[in-house]
Design a protein around this motif. Sequence first.
Motif, PDB file in Angstrom:
ATOM      1  N   LYS A 162       0.716  -1.164  -0.023  1.00 50.28           N
ATOM      2  CA  LYS A 162       0.013  -0.070   0.112  1.00 50.28           C
ATOM      3  C   LYS A 162       0.985   1.267  -0.049  1.00 50.28           C
ATOM      4  O   LYS A 162       1.907   1.227   0.602  1.00 50.28           O
ATOM      5  N   ASN A 163       0.286   2.242  -0.611  1.00 55.99           N
ATOM      6  CA  ASN A 163       1.149   3.694  -0.596  1.00 55.99           C
ATOM      7  C   ASN A 163       0.712   4.529   0.583  1.00 55.99           C
ATOM      8  O   ASN A 163      -0.142   5.433   0.569  1.00 55.99           O
ATOM      9  N   GLN A 164       1.105   4.399   1.793  1.00 51.93           N
ATOM     10  CA  GLN A 164       1.011   4.899   3.223  1.00 51.93           C
ATOM     11  C   GLN A 164       2.258   5.105   3.952  1.00 51.93           C
ATOM     12  O   GLN A 164       3.210   4.251   3.604  1.00 51.93           O
ATOM     13  N   LEU A 165       2.175   5.846   4.535  1.00 47.93           N
ATOM     14  CA  LEU A 165       3.190   6.270   5.854  1.00 47.93           C
ATOM     15  C   LEU A 165       2.625   5.705   6.882  1.00 47.93           C
ATOM     16  O   LEU A 165       1.674   6.027   7.269  1.00 47.93           O
ATOM     17  N   ILE A 166       3.576   4.965   7.774  1.00 48.45           N
ATOM     18  CA  ILE A 166       3.403   4.543   8.947  1.00 48.45           C
ATOM     19  C   ILE A 166       4.397   5.192   9.919  1.00 48.45           C
ATOM     20  O   ILE A 166       5.557   4.613   9.626  1.00 48.45           O
ATOM     21  N   SER A 167       4.073   5.598  11.027  1.00 51.09           N
ATOM     22  CA  SER A 167       5.080   5.992  12.117  1.00 51.09           C
ATOM     23  C   SER A 167       4.648   5.363  13.522  1.00 51.09           C
ATOM     24  O   SER A 167       3.312   5.609  13.956  1.00 51.09           O
ATOM     25  N   GLY A 170       3.710   2.307  13.983  1.00 49.50           N
ATOM     26  CA  GLY A 170       2.454   1.624  14.143  1.00 49.50           C
ATOM     27  C   GLY A 170       1.175   2.419  13.899  1.00 49.50           C
ATOM     28  O   GLY A 170       0.093   1.868  13.738  1.00 49.50           O
ATOM     29  N   ILE A 171       1.196   3.909  13.767  1.00 47.39           N
ATOM     30  CA  ILE A 171       0.022   4.678  13.417  1.00 47.39           C
ATOM     31  C   ILE A 171       0.185   5.172  11.928  1.00 47.39           C
ATOM     32  O   ILE A 171       1.084   5.632  11.480  1.00 47.39           O
ATOM     33  N   GLU A 172      -1.011   4.742  11.181  1.00 45.95           N
ATOM     34  CA  GLU A 172      -1.026   5.136   9.861  1.00 45.95           C
ATOM     35  C   GLU A 172      -1.247   6.598   9.722  1.00 45.95           C
ATOM     36  O   GLU A 172      -1.945   7.243  10.382  1.00 45.95           O
ATOM     37  N   ILE A 173      -0.358   7.402   8.994  1.00 42.48           N
ATOM     38  CA  ILE A 173      -0.347   8.805   8.861  1.00 42.48           C
ATOM     39  C   ILE A 173      -0.624   9.581   7.630  1.00 42.48           C
ATOM     40  O   ILE A 173      -0.955  10.516   7.414  1.00 42.48           O
ATOM     41  N   THR A 174      -0.679   8.391   6.593  1.00 44.34           N
ATOM     42  CA  THR A 174      -1.267   8.778   5.273  1.00 44.34           C
ATOM     43  C   THR A 174      -2.361   7.777   4.867  1.00 44.34           C
ATOM     44  O   THR A 174      -2.222   6.480   5.191  1.00 44.34           O
ATOM     45  N   ARG A 175      -3.279   7.968   4.181  1.00 44.81           N
ATOM     46  CA  ARG A 175      -4.252   7.040   3.728  1.00 44.81           C
ATOM     47  C   ARG A 175      -3.849   6.790   1.948  1.00 44.81           C
ATOM     48  O   ARG A 175      -3.693   7.593   1.382  1.00 44.81           O
ATOM     49  N   PRO A 176      -3.961   5.732   1.937  1.00 43.25           N
ATOM     50  CA  PRO A 176      -3.653   5.387   0.432  1.00 43.25           C
ATOM     51  C   PRO A 176      -4.873   5.601  -0.543  1.00 43.25           C
ATOM     52  O   PRO A 176      -4.484   5.672  -1.759  1.00 43.25           O
TER      53      PRO A 176
END
Length: 134
Positions: free
Chosen positions: A1-6, A8-14
Motif C-alpha cells: 500500500k502507498n501509505q506512511l506509518i509511524s 505503528g500509526i497510519e499517517i497517510t491514507r492510500p
Amino acid sequence: KNQLISNGIEITRPCVDATITVGAEGALVANRREITIQLLDADGKDIDYVEEVDLVLFLDAGRLAYVVTGGSTGIAAGTDGALQTIVAKKVFRATSEADGDIDLLYTDTGTEVMFLGVKLPNGRYVMSDALTNA
C-alpha cells in the motif's frame, strides 16, 4: 500500500483518487440516475479497506458555486456503502465497502444543472459529469 506509518500509526491514507460513473437518466427508474464511485490508490487500484469521503453537489465542475436545491429527491444510498446527510440534498458523508465501492441513487424531476464532487481524505476533489436530467 502507498501509505506512511509511524510508530505503528497510519499517517497517510492510500485513497488518493476515484472514478465516478454516472448512469443514464431513467435506465431503471424514471428521473433517476445510478452513480458508482470507486475509490483508488496511487497505482489506480481499488482500495481494500473501508474509507469515508465527503460528497458535495456543485453548480459547475470548477466548484465555484454550490447547488441551489440539490434535485427533487436528491442523493440516496444504493447497494454498496453507507450515506449520511450533512446538509439536505447538498452535502453528504459516504462510507465505502471494503473494496472501495460506493453506490448512489440520484433523483430529480427537474433540470437543475449539478456536478457531484468527491472530496478524498487528502483534500483532493474528483468531479462527476453533469447530473442534469432532461
